[in-house]
Design a protein around this motif. Structure first.
Motif, short mmCIF file in Angstrom:
data_model
loop_
_atom_site.label_atom_id
_atom_site.label_comp_id
_atom_site.label_asym_id
_atom_site.label_seq_id
_atom_site.Cartn_x
_atom_site.Cartn_y
_atom_site.Cartn_z
N SER A 176 10.22 47.61 25.29
CA SER A 176 11.50 46.93 24.84
C SER A 176 12.28 46.73 25.81
O SER A 176 12.51 47.38 26.80
CB SER A 176 11.93 48.03 23.85
OG SER A 176 13.03 47.95 23.38
N VAL A 177 13.11 45.57 25.57
CA VAL A 177 14.31 45.31 26.53
C VAL A 177 15.37 46.15 26.41
O VAL A 177 16.04 46.66 27.56
CB VAL A 177 15.05 43.94 26.01
CG1 VAL A 177 16.27 43.83 26.51
CG2 VAL A 177 13.91 42.70 26.25
N CYS A 178 15.73 47.14 25.18
CA CYS A 178 16.61 47.75 25.17
C CYS A 178 16.27 49.24 25.86
O CYS A 178 15.06 49.72 25.44
CB CYS A 178 17.05 48.01 23.61
SG CYS A 178 18.08 47.06 23.03
N PRO A 179 17.02 50.12 26.43
CA PRO A 179 16.73 51.42 26.88
C PRO A 179 16.77 52.38 25.71
O PRO A 179 17.03 52.10 24.67
CB PRO A 179 17.90 51.84 28.03
CG PRO A 179 18.95 50.67 27.71
CD PRO A 179 18.45 49.61 26.93
N ALA A 180 16.09 53.59 26.10
CA ALA A 180 16.00 54.46 24.78
C ALA A 180 17.66 54.88 24.58
O ALA A 180 18.54 54.73 25.50
CB ALA A 180 15.30 55.69 25.63
#
Length: 288
Positions: free
Chosen positions: A246-250
């Motif tokens: 995923s592009v977004c971090p956790a």
């Protein structure tokens, strides 16, 4: 009287019930009076059993059928709406679908949701679960069909000033370069917040300067391609990963809220304001 035992029904009432049943017996019926009464009782019991499903238990079954169909965000939404309705109206959980009326639903919606848009979301959820209940023969009709949607008056969304968008990106960069990159996707590409959360690195092609918003990511379900601007491209090249991750971090939603608050938008943030900001500046620059 011994046959009735402890039943709270008198012998006279029992006789009246049998008389009422026999009054409905067709004249050409081949059943004896006793057989007809027994058949009516059997059908009635079977009818009651099919409708004895509480809202809480019915929702759990409904939720299970949606696990392989809906996106995680959508599953989270229906879980949230169900819990909010039952938390605001504790009596709802144990009510059978067959016992719930239009007025019940309308009262519960009004008690639970304070804005027209929230009310309409709750209404749509209840409509869907009652359609499911009808298919399962827990009830005969959908009471939500009798409830009108509330009119939503769209307020003008004022685009952020250039200084505000720069401050937002700067705050994100101070937290992490990767956070600045995700913020830039919102600011410089106009991609919806939920779509950004669904993007993976395989959707970003810095050589072709294109971001592919796939059908499973898109709000509308269609595929579209978004052009990557030079300023966004510079951020993506530095942070791009070759994996399908995923592009977004956790925990991005919490981190993004923290960035907004630090940028001076605490309690003032408007949903989709960055998409409107992108569109406004694009229109101003290209007159399109």
């Amino acid at each position: 009287m011994e046959v009735l035992g402890r039943a709270e029904v008198s012998a006279l009432d029992s006789a009246r019930f049998v008389r009422n049943i026999l009054d409905a017996k067709p004249s050409d019926s081949k059943l004896t009076d006793a057989q007809f009464v027994l058949k009516v009782i059997e059908v009635g019991l079977r009818h009651i059993r099919t409708k004895e499903m509480s809202f809480a238990n019915g929702f759990n079954l409904y939720y299970e059928t949606k696990k392989d169909i809906l996106r995680p965000d959508s599953l989270r939404d229906i879980r949230y709406l169900a819990n909010r309705l039952m938390r605001s109206n504790p009596q709802l959980a144990n009510r059978n679908f067959s016992e719930i009326s239009r007025s019940n639903c309308e009262d519960w919606l009004n008690d639970t949701f304070s804005t027209p848009s929230q009310y309409n979301k709750g209404r749509s959820f209840l409509h869907a679960i009652f359609e499911f209940a009808i298919r399962r023969e827990w009830c005969d009709k959908n009471p939500i069909k009798l409830i009108e949607r509330k009119k939503v008056v769209e307020k003008e969304i004022i685009p952020l000033k250039l200084s505000e968008t720069k401050r937002l990106i700067k705050t994100a960069r101070n937290e992490s370069p990767k956070y600045a990159m995700v913020a830039a996707l919102l600011v410089y590409a106009g991609i919806r917040p939920r779509e950004v959360r669904r993007l993976s690195w395989r959707d970003i092609d810095t050589e072709e300067n294109t971001i592919t918003v796939r059908s499973q990511c898109s709000k509308t379900g269609g595929v579209r391609h978004v052009e990557i601007s030079p300023v966004l491209n510079s951020l993506l090249i530095v942070n791009k990963s070759e994996t399908h991750s995923s592009v977004c971090p956790a925990d991005w939603q919490r981190r993004w809220r923290k960035i907004r608050d630090k940028s001076g938008f605490k309690g003032l943030w408007v949903q989709d304001v960055l998409r409107h900001t992108y569109a406004s500046y694009f229109t101003k620059r290209y007159s399109d």
